[in-house]
Design an enzyme around this catalytic site. Structure first.
Site, short mmCIF file in Angstrom:
data_model
loop_
_atom_site.label_atom_id
_atom_site.label_comp_id
_atom_site.label_asym_id
_atom_site.label_seq_id
_atom_site.Cartn_x
_atom_site.Cartn_y
_atom_site.Cartn_z
N LYS A 1 -98.90 29.97 -7.87
CA LYS A 1 -98.50 31.21 -8.57
C LYS A 1 -97.02 31.20 -8.93
O LYS A 1 -96.63 31.44 -10.07
CB LYS A 1 -98.79 32.43 -7.68
N ASN A 2 -96.18 30.93 -7.93
CA ASN A 2 -94.75 31.10 -8.14
C ASN A 2 -94.12 29.97 -8.96
O ASN A 2 -92.94 30.07 -9.34
CB ASN A 2 -94.04 31.29 -6.80
N CYS B 1 -94.64 43.60 -5.26
CA CYS B 1 -95.08 44.08 -3.95
C CYS B 1 -93.95 44.81 -3.25
O CYS B 1 -92.79 44.43 -3.37
CB CYS B 1 -95.52 42.90 -3.09
N ARG C 1 -85.41 45.07 -3.36
CA ARG C 1 -85.45 43.88 -4.20
C ARG C 1 -84.51 44.07 -5.39
O ARG C 1 -84.93 44.24 -6.52
CB ARG C 1 -86.89 43.59 -4.64
N ASP D 1 -93.32 34.02 2.73
CA ASP D 1 -94.66 34.32 2.22
C ASP D 1 -95.76 33.96 3.23
O ASP D 1 -96.92 34.36 3.04
CB ASP D 1 -94.92 33.60 0.89
N ARG E 1 -103.56 39.24 -6.68
CA ARG E 1 -102.31 38.91 -7.38
C ARG E 1 -101.94 37.45 -7.15
O ARG E 1 -101.22 36.86 -7.97
CB ARG E 1 -101.17 39.79 -6.87
N1 EPU Z 1 -81.75 39.37 -3.88
C1 EPU Z 1 -80.64 40.14 -4.12
N2 EPU Z 1 -80.20 40.26 -5.41
C2 EPU Z 1 -80.82 39.64 -6.44
C3 EPU Z 1 -81.95 38.85 -6.19
C4 EPU Z 1 -82.42 38.73 -4.87
O1 EPU Z 1 -80.05 40.72 -3.21
O2 EPU Z 1 -80.38 39.79 -7.57
C5 EPU Z 1 -82.24 39.24 -2.49
C6 EPU Z 1 -83.67 39.77 -2.32
O3 EPU Z 1 -83.66 41.16 -2.11
C7 EPU Z 1 -84.15 39.00 -1.11
C8 EPU Z 1 -83.47 37.64 -1.30
O4 EPU Z 1 -82.37 37.86 -2.18
O5 EPU Z 1 -83.68 39.60 0.05
C9 EPU Z 1 -84.36 36.55 -1.84
O6 EPU Z 1 -84.99 36.98 -3.02
P1 EPU Z 1 -85.39 35.98 -4.19
O7 EPU Z 1 -84.69 36.41 -5.42
O8 EPU Z 1 -85.19 34.58 -3.73
O9 EPU Z 1 -86.94 36.26 -4.31
P2 EPU Z 1 -87.79 36.54 -5.62
O10 EPU Z 1 -87.38 35.64 -6.71
O11 EPU Z 1 -87.84 37.99 -5.86
C10 EPU Z 1 -89.62 34.77 -5.04
C11 EPU Z 1 -91.12 34.77 -4.91
C12 EPU Z 1 -91.52 35.52 -3.66
C13 EPU Z 1 -90.89 34.81 -2.46
C14 EPU Z 1 -89.36 34.73 -2.64
C15 EPU Z 1 -88.67 33.96 -1.56
C16 EPU Z 1 -91.91 34.73 -7.17
C17 EPU Z 1 -92.60 35.43 -8.27
N3 EPU Z 1 -91.72 35.41 -6.05
O12 EPU Z 1 -89.23 36.13 -5.11
O13 EPU Z 1 -92.92 35.43 -3.55
O14 EPU Z 1 -91.19 35.51 -1.29
O15 EPU Z 1 -89.05 34.11 -3.90
O16 EPU Z 1 -89.17 32.68 -1.47
O17 EPU Z 1 -91.59 33.55 -7.28
C18 EPU Z 1 -95.09 36.14 -2.97
O18 EPU Z 1 -95.54 35.18 -3.61
O19 EPU Z 1 -95.81 36.85 -2.22
C19 EPU Z 1 -93.68 36.48 -3.09
C20 EPU Z 1 -93.17 37.66 -2.74
#
Ligand code: EPU
Length: 438
Positions: A40-41, A134, A139, A325, A417
């Site tokens: 997915k990701n 989610c 976030r 995850d 999802r």
């Molecule tokens: N963060 C910030 N500011 C930002 C962006 C992120 O403070 O501008 C913080 C977030 O709040 C969090 C941390 O940085 O505490 C890490 O967030 P990240 O941006 O790495 O996560 P994401 O891109 O929102 C993706 C995956 C998630 C997975 C995380 C961590 C996708 C679509 N989602 O999320 O997947 O948990 O990386 O590996 O790629 C899932 O598949 O269930 C899922 C939630």
């Protein structure tokens, strides 16, 4: 909604209707083998990247899940023609014209935010609502916005609506204060066709970043360093259409391995991303799982003969650490394992939504601000429980496999999802599980 025709009716009726419910009869050991779906990701950013390519890209092994459907719907809004045959998706992005994306779909998932980088790269303008996803804690998207601004985007916000525009984007040095998967993807998408050089310091190192870089490189981008956390991109004039095989989903593979830890038995995961699961396999082995890895055929065999044992401490972390995850699936196994585990969540603040449900099944869990202390017990009892988010939902199914009696999991649309068909896959492994209407 874009869907492969023959799957559409079945899928929506099965998982996405309000009254679908997964019924698990616990205490049956798992046995057999299962093939792992596409990631997915990794799929979501690759689909967003298709927007940058004025031609037809073909993605093989694309998972049939709701987040992918929403992403494809958004690509259609932007002007792409999407066709979907089984697990093969074709995106024709010759006529991308629309920079405003509909809130209805944007709000359904977090990864819609990476369409900002892709649309800025292609149209130099994007209008998008604050993304959804989610509910697993704060976030923010501050790092996404700062990264895009550094490349020359002018960003304004009105209420929940974000507008960004730019001339030709200009390469820049971007140092992220902390690692973010999505912000790294956004900057990659915006910078591949920017003028000059972009350097990303403290870039995320998750395998899904490498998948996006491989896709973009195949299409003609000049990117190096994604394994190191320091990525350098030299902007190119244009990208060309490609065919791409999606890698298997490491989180789905991990989920089924934890399912076997909870239920006992002997399973084989086929097409497993072994190299992306090092830390997870280490945990499984130390909890008492017997593993056999076959690198050539990409197979993981797991045998669980005795009651599993808790490690004293595990924390989630960015790759290659233990993935956030898989924190909930681990939690469901820990509550029935011998001994105590202190489990710390370091990525998302609100990712212990299943604690309340597991307690209702009899689990002994004390919750602190970003960690939980689990005192393992040998019995859980089947109950009616609610999936409140994707991985927590899958974890409740796992708890049901370990519990005595019947567990009913409602709100299955969260699970769809990210899992193509968790009921099909676990049935293939011999679980006594079905999906029905209430
Ligand atoms: N963060 C910030 N500011 C930002 C962006 C992120 O403070 O501008 C913080 C977030 O709040 C969090 C941390 O940085 O505490 C890490 O967030 P990240 O941006 O790495 O996560 P994401 O891109 O929102 C993706 C995956 C998630 C997975 C995380 C961590 C996708 C679509 N989602 O999320 O997947 O948990 O990386 O590996 O790629 C899932 O598949 O269930 C899922 C939630």
């Amino acid at each position: 909604m874009t869907l492969p025709d023959d799957h559409a009716k079945d899928y929506i009726e099965k998982y996405m209707t309000q009254d679908a419910i997964i019924k698990v009869q616990g205490k049956y050991p798992l046995q057999g083998s299962v093939r792992i779906q596409g990631s997915k990701n990794a799929t979501l950013p690759v689909l967003a990247a298709c927007l940058l390519i004025p031609g037809k890209c073909v993605i093989h092994n694309c998972p049939i899940i709701t987040d992918v459907m929403y992403m494809l719907r958004l690509l259609e809004y932007a002007g792409c023609i999407v066709t979907w045959k089984g697990n093969q998706v074709t995106v024709d992005a010759c006529n991308v014209k629309e920079f405003r994306l509909p809130g209805e779909y944007v709000k359904k998932m977090r990864s819609s935010v990476i369409l900002m980088g892709a649309l800025l790269g292609r149209l130099h303008e994007v209008g998008i609502d604050y993304p959804g996803g989610c509910v697993i804690g704060e976030r923010p998207i501050d790092q996404h916005l700062r990264g895009l601004e550094a490349l020359g985007a002018k960003i304004s916000m009105e209420g929940n609506y974000i507008h960004a525009s730019s001339g030709k984007l200009q390469g820049a040095k971007i140092a992220f204060p902390s690692s973010s998967v999505g912000a790294t993807q956004n900057v990659l998408l915006a910078s591949v066709m920017a003028r000059g050089e972009t350097r990303i310091q403290n870039a995320a190192k998750e395998p899904e970043i490498a998948a996006l870089c491989s896709f973009l490189r195949l299409a003609g981008a000049d990117i190096v360093g994604e394994e190191t956390g320091q990525i350098t991109i030299h902007g190119v004039e244009e990208l060309h259409p490609v065919e791409f095989d999606m890698m298997p989903d490491r989180i789905v593979a991990g989920t089924y391995l934890f399912a076997a830890m909870a239920a006992g038995g002997e399973i084989c995961i086929k097409e497993a991303p072994i190299m992306h699961l090092t830390q997870v396999l280490h945990v499984l082995e130390n909890m008492g799982g017997e593993l056999k890895l076959r690198q050539e055929s990409q197979e993981i065999e797991l045998r669980v003969k005795e009651r599993t044992k808790n490690l004293s401490y595990i924390e989630t972390n960015v790759y290659p650490g233990f993935p956030t995850d898989l924190q909930s699936p681990l939690l469901s196994v820990a509550v029935v394992s011998e001994g105590k585990l202190l489990l710390k969540e370091r990525i998302f603040s609100g990712r212990f939504k299943i604690v309340e449900e597991l307690r209702r099944m009899g689990a002994d869990i004390t919750e602190y601000s970003n960690s939980v202390l689990i005192r393992g017990s040998s019995c859980l009892e089947g109950r009616n429980v609610i999936a409140r988010e994707l991985r927590g939902g899958a974890a409740l199914v796992i708890a049901g496999l370990a519990a005595s009696g019947i567990t009913m999991v409602t709100d299955t649309r969260y699970i769809s999802r990210g899992y193509e068909d968790i009921v099909r896959d676990l049935r293939t492994l011999g679980a006594h599980i079905s999906i029905n209407k209430i």
